[in-house]
Design a protein around this motif. Structure first.
Motif, PDB file in Angstrom:
ATOM      1  N   SER A   2       0.901  -1.254   0.011  1.00  0.00           N
ATOM      2  CA  SER A   2       0.188   0.131  -0.081  1.00  0.00           C
ATOM      3  C   SER A   2       1.041   1.253  -0.128  1.00  0.00           C
ATOM      4  O   SER A   2       0.248   2.282  -0.299  1.00  0.00           O
ATOM      5  CB  SER A   2      -1.173   0.177   1.181  1.00  0.00           C
ATOM      6  OG  SER A   2      -0.248   0.102   2.412  1.00  0.00           O
ATOM      7  N   ASP A   3       2.237   1.049   0.490  1.00  0.00           N
ATOM      8  CA  ASP A   3       2.960   2.363   0.080  1.00  0.00           C
ATOM      9  C   ASP A   3       3.575   2.548  -1.016  1.00  0.00           C
ATOM     10  O   ASP A   3       4.280   3.576  -1.296  1.00  0.00           O
ATOM     11  CB  ASP A   3       4.172   2.220   1.288  1.00  0.00           C
ATOM     12  CG  ASP A   3       4.885   1.133   0.830  1.00  0.00           C
ATOM     13  OD1 ASP A   3       4.590   0.224   0.010  1.00  0.00           O
ATOM     14  OD2 ASP A   3       6.121   1.054   1.653  1.00  0.00           O
ATOM     15  N   THR A   4       3.167   1.613  -2.052  1.00  0.00           N
ATOM     16  CA  THR A   4       3.704   1.952  -3.448  1.00  0.00           C
ATOM     17  C   THR A   4       3.320   3.054  -4.174  1.00  0.00           C
ATOM     18  O   THR A   4       3.822   3.867  -4.785  1.00  0.00           O
ATOM     19  CB  THR A   4       3.370   0.708  -4.276  1.00  0.00           C
ATOM     20  OG1 THR A   4       3.879  -0.475  -3.681  1.00  0.00           O
ATOM     21  CG2 THR A   4       3.994   0.979  -5.663  1.00  0.00           C
ATOM     22  N   ILE A   5       1.904   3.443  -3.705  1.00  0.00           N
ATOM     23  CA  ILE A   5       1.351   4.727  -4.450  1.00  0.00           C
ATOM     24  C   ILE A   5       0.150   5.007  -3.492  1.00  0.00           C
ATOM     25  O   ILE A   5      -0.274   4.057  -2.923  1.00  0.00           O
ATOM     26  CB  ILE A   5       0.625   4.556  -5.755  1.00  0.00           C
ATOM     27  CG1 ILE A   5       0.439   5.800  -6.444  1.00  0.00           C
ATOM     28  CG2 ILE A   5      -0.373   3.378  -5.779  1.00  0.00           C
ATOM     29  CD1 ILE A   5       0.057   5.716  -7.808  1.00  0.00           C
ATOM     30  N   SER A   6       0.083   6.628  -3.136  1.00  0.00           N
ATOM     31  CA  SER A   6      -0.611   6.822  -2.155  1.00  0.00           C
ATOM     32  C   SER A   6      -1.822   7.659  -2.847  1.00  0.00           C
ATOM     33  O   SER A   6      -1.612   8.199  -4.113  1.00  0.00           O
ATOM     34  CB  SER A   6      -0.187   7.770  -1.215  1.00  0.00           C
ATOM     35  OG  SER A   6       0.448   9.016  -1.876  1.00  0.00           O
ATOM     36  N   GLU A 129       8.643 -10.400  -4.200  1.00  0.00           N
ATOM     37  CA  GLU A 129       9.502  -9.396  -4.977  1.00  0.00           C
ATOM     38  C   GLU A 129       8.955  -9.260  -6.693  1.00  0.00           C
ATOM     39  O   GLU A 129       8.855  -8.247  -6.717  1.00  0.00           O
ATOM     40  CB  GLU A 129      10.983 -10.141  -5.172  1.00  0.00           C
ATOM     41  CG  GLU A 129      11.858  -9.250  -6.002  1.00  0.00           C
ATOM     42  CD  GLU A 129      13.134 -10.139  -6.192  1.00  0.00           C
ATOM     43  OE1 GLU A 129      14.015  -9.682  -6.892  1.00  0.00           O
ATOM     44  OE2 GLU A 129      13.381 -11.056  -5.499  1.00  0.00           O
ATOM     45  N   ALA A 130       8.154 -10.229  -6.742  1.00  0.00           N
ATOM     46  CA  ALA A 130       7.528 -10.045  -8.114  1.00  0.00           C
ATOM     47  C   ALA A 130       6.253  -9.087  -8.188  1.00  0.00           C
ATOM     48  O   ALA A 130       5.941  -8.287  -8.731  1.00  0.00           O
ATOM     49  CB  ALA A 130       6.987 -11.319  -8.644  1.00  0.00           C
ATOM     50  N   ALA A 131       5.726  -9.151  -6.750  1.00  0.00           N
ATOM     51  CA  ALA A 131       4.380  -8.437  -6.382  1.00  0.00           C
ATOM     52  C   ALA A 131       4.901  -6.694  -6.520  1.00  0.00           C
ATOM     53  O   ALA A 131       4.245  -6.021  -6.902  1.00  0.00           O
ATOM     54  CB  ALA A 131       3.913  -8.712  -5.166  1.00  0.00           C
ATOM     55  N   ALA A 135       3.473  -4.016  -8.633  1.00  0.00           N
ATOM     56  CA  ALA A 135       3.104  -2.814  -8.054  1.00  0.00           C
ATOM     57  C   ALA A 135       3.609  -1.272  -8.604  1.00  0.00           C
ATOM     58  O   ALA A 135       3.181  -0.469  -8.835  1.00  0.00           O
ATOM     59  CB  ALA A 135       3.181  -2.560  -6.479  1.00  0.00           C
ATOM     60  N   ALA A 136       5.013  -1.563  -8.761  1.00  0.00           N
ATOM     61  CA  ALA A 136       5.781  -0.190  -9.402  1.00  0.00           C
ATOM     62  C   ALA A 136       5.167  -0.014 -10.858  1.00  0.00           C
ATOM     63  O   ALA A 136       5.202   1.168 -10.862  1.00  0.00           O
ATOM     64  CB  ALA A 136       7.247  -0.501  -9.437  1.00  0.00           C
ATOM     65  N   TRP A 142      -5.550  -1.146  -6.249  1.00  0.00           N
ATOM     66  CA  TRP A 142      -6.501  -1.574  -5.369  1.00  0.00           C
ATOM     67  C   TRP A 142      -7.491  -0.320  -4.789  1.00  0.00           C
ATOM     68  O   TRP A 142      -6.757   0.538  -4.454  1.00  0.00           O
ATOM     69  CB  TRP A 142      -5.806  -2.286  -3.958  1.00  0.00           C
ATOM     70  CG  TRP A 142      -6.676  -3.039  -3.146  1.00  0.00           C
ATOM     71  CD1 TRP A 142      -7.283  -2.855  -2.034  1.00  0.00           C
ATOM     72  CD2 TRP A 142      -7.097  -4.293  -3.332  1.00  0.00           C
ATOM     73  NE1 TRP A 142      -8.098  -3.747  -1.515  1.00  0.00           N
ATOM     74  CE2 TRP A 142      -7.940  -4.746  -2.252  1.00  0.00           C
ATOM     75  CE3 TRP A 142      -6.728  -5.371  -4.333  1.00  0.00           C
ATOM     76  CZ2 TRP A 142      -8.504  -5.920  -2.141  1.00  0.00           C
ATOM     77  CZ3 TRP A 142      -7.494  -6.810  -4.176  1.00  0.00           C
ATOM     78  CH2 TRP A 142      -7.994  -7.050  -3.017  1.00  0.00           C
ATOM     79  N   LEU A 143      -8.710  -0.324  -4.857  1.00  0.00           N
ATOM     80  CA  LEU A 143      -9.425   0.556  -4.464  1.00  0.00           C
ATOM     81  C   LEU A 143      -9.995   0.581  -3.113  1.00  0.00           C
ATOM     82  O   LEU A 143     -10.317   1.428  -2.490  1.00  0.00           O
ATOM     83  CB  LEU A 143     -10.786   0.660  -5.341  1.00  0.00           C
ATOM     84  CG  LEU A 143     -10.304   1.112  -6.786  1.00  0.00           C
ATOM     85  CD1 LEU A 143     -11.607   1.297  -7.848  1.00  0.00           C
ATOM     86  CD2 LEU A 143      -9.746   2.325  -7.035  1.00  0.00           C
ATOM     87  N   PHE A 144     -10.381  -0.734  -2.710  1.00  0.00           N
ATOM     88  CA  PHE A 144     -10.990  -0.818  -1.422  1.00  0.00           C
ATOM     89  C   PHE A 144     -10.798  -2.460  -0.965  1.00  0.00           C
ATOM     90  O   PHE A 144     -10.681  -3.333  -1.729  1.00  0.00           O
ATOM     91  CB  PHE A 144     -12.253  -0.370  -1.180  1.00  0.00           C
ATOM     92  CG  PHE A 144     -13.405  -1.349  -1.949  1.00  0.00           C
ATOM     93  CD1 PHE A 144     -14.190  -2.300  -1.589  1.00  0.00           C
ATOM     94  CD2 PHE A 144     -13.572  -0.931  -3.540  1.00  0.00           C
ATOM     95  CE1 PHE A 144     -14.899  -2.908  -2.326  1.00  0.00           C
ATOM     96  CE2 PHE A 144     -14.321  -1.714  -4.318  1.00  0.00           C
ATOM     97  CZ  PHE A 144     -15.051  -2.797  -3.739  1.00  0.00           C
TER      98      PHE A 144
END
Length: 177
Positions: A2-6, A129-131, A135-136, A142-144
């Motif tokens: 969740s810290d990948t994008i805010s 690591e793949a995730a 995510a990057a 993910w919305l909710f």
């Protein structure tokens, strides 16, 4: 991850301005099986950053054909909750496959290594690591997290009360009167 994008509408406006995206209009294809408040919320949030979001509600069979099978969409909304489905990100034919070939190759390699790994912790580390690589790239966000509410009548036992999937295993449910 969740810290990948805010959630940062101000930064979104800056990025759109840097890209020269003025009067941007996008279409989101969504199955009509979902409540309209999701779409309404997204239309409002996109409007807040200066983007017009048109919502195209379609029958689920149309969504499967157009979005899932033919990849004919700009944006879509779907409730992906299948457990252990990370292999989708390593599948070049999946409808939301990564566009960046280098990232895709890395994810595919990490996934194959994770599936070959016999140590569960080492396998989990490779998948993590793949995730992070996925995510990057932000191919989906993910919305909710949905909360399930389960009400049971007296005498019903072993009914699943925590299910994040559309599949409901009732094999162990018993009813006594």
């Amino acid at each position: 991850l969740s810290d990948t994008i805010s959630f940062d509408p101000d930064r979104a406006r800056e990025l759109l301005a840097e890209a020269g995206a003025e009067d941007l209009e996008l279409t989101m294809t969504v199955s009509n099986t979902y409540p309209t408040y999701f779409s309404t919320l997204l239309v409002s949030m996109f409007d807040d950053i200066g983007v017009t979001l048109d919502v195209e509600p379609v029958e689920f069979s149309t969504w499967l054909n157009d979005v899932y099978t033919n990849r004919d969409y700009e944006l879509s909304f779907v409730n992906h909750v299948e457990p252990r489905d990370f292999n989708s990100w390593a599948n070049p034919d999946y409808y939301y496959a990564l566009a960046d070939n280098d990232a895709f190759t890395e994810v595919q390699s990490l996934y194959v290594d994770a599936m070959r790994e016999t140590d569960p912790d080492a396998s989990a580390a490779l998948l993590a690591e793949a995730a992070r690589v996925v995510a990057a790239q932000h191919p989906a966000d993910w919305l909710f997290t949905r909360s399930d509410i389960v009400a049971l009548a007296p005498g019903i036992e072993n009914f699943p009360v925590a299910s994040t999937s559309t599949r409901l295993d009732v094999a162990d449910v018993t009813v006594t009167r």
